[in-house]
Design an enzyme around this catalytic site. Structure first.
Site, short mmCIF file in Angstrom:
data_model
loop_
_atom_site.label_atom_id
_atom_site.label_comp_id
_atom_site.label_asym_id
_atom_site.label_seq_id
_atom_site.Cartn_x
_atom_site.Cartn_y
_atom_site.Cartn_z
N ASP A 38 61.17 16.85 -7.30
CA ASP A 38 60.25 16.37 -6.29
C ASP A 38 59.62 15.09 -6.85
O ASP A 38 59.41 14.99 -8.05
CB ASP A 38 59.19 17.46 -6.06
CG ASP A 38 58.20 17.10 -5.00
OD1 ASP A 38 58.62 16.63 -3.94
OD2 ASP A 38 56.99 17.28 -5.23
N ASP A 254 55.78 20.99 -7.36
CA ASP A 254 54.43 21.43 -7.68
C ASP A 254 53.63 21.93 -6.48
O ASP A 254 52.57 22.51 -6.63
CB ASP A 254 53.65 20.28 -8.33
CG ASP A 254 53.30 19.19 -7.33
OD1 ASP A 254 54.11 18.96 -6.41
OD2 ASP A 254 52.23 18.58 -7.47
N ASP A 258 56.76 23.00 -1.53
CA ASP A 258 57.98 23.14 -2.30
C ASP A 258 58.43 24.59 -2.46
O ASP A 258 59.57 24.85 -2.84
CB ASP A 258 57.81 22.52 -3.70
CG ASP A 258 57.44 21.05 -3.63
OD1 ASP A 258 57.94 20.37 -2.71
OD2 ASP A 258 56.67 20.59 -4.47
P1 ADP Z 1 55.55 14.15 -0.56
O1 ADP Z 1 56.99 14.56 -0.60
O2 ADP Z 1 55.34 12.85 -1.23
O3 ADP Z 1 54.62 15.23 -1.01
P2 ADP Z 1 54.53 14.56 2.19
O4 ADP Z 1 55.53 15.42 2.86
O5 ADP Z 1 53.23 15.17 1.82
O6 ADP Z 1 55.23 13.82 0.96
O7 ADP Z 1 54.27 13.27 3.09
C1 ADP Z 1 55.34 12.41 3.41
C2 ADP Z 1 54.87 11.14 4.02
O8 ADP Z 1 54.15 11.41 5.23
C3 ADP Z 1 53.92 10.34 3.17
O9 ADP Z 1 54.59 9.51 2.25
C4 ADP Z 1 53.19 9.55 4.23
O10 ADP Z 1 53.98 8.44 4.63
C5 ADP Z 1 53.10 10.50 5.39
N1 ADP Z 1 51.83 11.24 5.39
C6 ADP Z 1 51.65 12.56 5.15
N2 ADP Z 1 50.35 12.90 5.26
C7 ADP Z 1 49.68 11.77 5.52
C8 ADP Z 1 48.30 11.44 5.73
N3 ADP Z 1 47.32 12.33 5.66
N4 ADP Z 1 47.99 10.15 6.00
C9 ADP Z 1 48.95 9.21 6.07
N5 ADP Z 1 50.25 9.45 5.87
C10 ADP Z 1 50.62 10.71 5.62
#
Ligand code: ADP
Ligand code: MG
Length: 309
Positions: A38, A254, A258
């Site tokens: 991840d 983490d 996941d």
């Molecule tokens: P990661 O795999 O990095 O944990 P997430 O699934 O949490 O990613 O989020 C993926 C993408 O969705 C982020 O890179 C962002 O572009 C968008 N995103 C998620 N939550 C938010 C938020 N609260 N505000 C703005 N963008 C968000």
């Protein structure tokens, strides 16, 4: 393995912060040929901070009140809207934007309504206007077109490995906020070591393709082995795809997101203090939060299971 060899081995590993669920986990480990990492919180610290703010036209002041469609906002106003909308979010990106607003002494507005869309962004009503904060996929879904000016700024920032967040009001893009998350110092060598041992590495992330590839390249993961824009609920699918190709997959992550993928993997590895959910779903926990522990786990499994014949 003889029970004593296993006990001695797991005891030693535990001292180094590598906790195996059971003996079977150690055994399965030795057949792993593919590791899915991840991005956020595993390869990187998972600690975002704001790096850039792009507004339509620098220096144009708004009155800080109602934002009308067609208004050109300055950087502070873009941050104010983004941070205000993120008030309802617990996502590290949202936290980073709120923290930045605080550092810049930007006062936040009241939220009238709030919704978060996992893996995409948040939307809120502020002073009667609909405000959107999130990624390109989110904006496409909402139906907000991204003008070329912002498109090229997205390209630029993502090429630098930054995570880009669009800010929109009603049906228009008004700005971009980008964040960055530092690569852990101790991510580089373990990834090299895995490659030296003939293990294939992949990166999986909800982040966009370009940012993900830039980070992958930095840690020497083949950019063609990057799975980007993956929604939390789809991570498990990606692990399954690799298994269907005949790979023995260890997945390292983490977060709460996941957990299903950790369960699906042949060996699920929780990294860091992580979330309880990730730890419960895993076969191995790397308490120190470093991929060095993953290499230790491979070494231990190899050592124990080559002794026993
Ligand atoms: P990661 O795999 O990095 O944990 P997430 O699934 O949490 O990613 O989020 C993926 C993408 O969705 C982020 O890179 C962002 O572009 C968008 N995103 C998620 N939550 C938010 C938020 N609260 N505000 C703005 N963008 C968000
Ligand atoms: Mg996450």
């Amino acid at each position: 393995a003889t029970p004593t060899a296993l006990m001695a081995g797991t005891g030693k590993a535990a001292e180094n912060g590598v906790l195996f669920r059971d003996g079977e986990a150690i055994q399965t480990m030795k057949d792993i040929d593919t590791v899915v990492l991840d991005k956020t919180g595993t390869i990187t610290e998972g600690d975002h901070s704001v790096t850039d703010v792009v507004a339509g036209e620098a220096g144009v002041q708004s009155d800080g009140g109602v934002v009308e469609s067609g208004d050109v906002l300055d950087e502070r106003e873009v941050v104010r809207l983004a941070a205000s909308a993120e008030r309802g979010s617990e996502h590290p990106i949202g936290q980073a934007i709120i923290e930045y607003a605080g550092e810049e002494s930007i006062e936040l507005a009241e939220l009238e309504e709030f919704d978060s869309v996992p893996g995409k962004g948040v939307e809120a009503t502020i002073n009667g206007s609909r405000v959107y904060v999130g990624n390109v996929t989110f904006f496409e879904e909402v139906g907000i077109e991204i003008p070329p000016f912002y498109g090229s700024r997205l390209d630029e920032l993502e090429g630098e490995g930054k995570t880009t967040i669009l800010v929109g009001v009603e049906d228009e893009v008004v700005g971009i906020v980008s964040t960055a998350d530092t690569i852990k110092d101790d991510s580089y060598i373990p990834i090299e070591t895995l490659h030296d041992r003939g293990i294939e590495t992949w990166m999986i992330t909800g982040d966009n393709e370009r940012t993900a590839r830039a980070i992958a390249e930095e840690v020497d993961i083949d950019p063609d082995r990057v799975m980007a824009g993956v929604l939390p609920q789809d991570k498990i699918e990606k692990v399954r795809d690799l298994q269907e190709e005949g790979k023995n997959v260890a997945m390292v992550g983490d977060g709460i997101n996941d957990a299903p993928a950790l369960k699906q993997a042949n060996v699920g590895v929780a990294i860091g203090t992580g979330t309880d959910i990730a730890i419960q779903a895993s076969d191995v926990s790397l308490v120190r939060g470093s991929l060095e522990g993953l290499v230790d786990a491979f070494t231990l499994s190899e050592r124990i299971f080559s002794k026993i014949k």
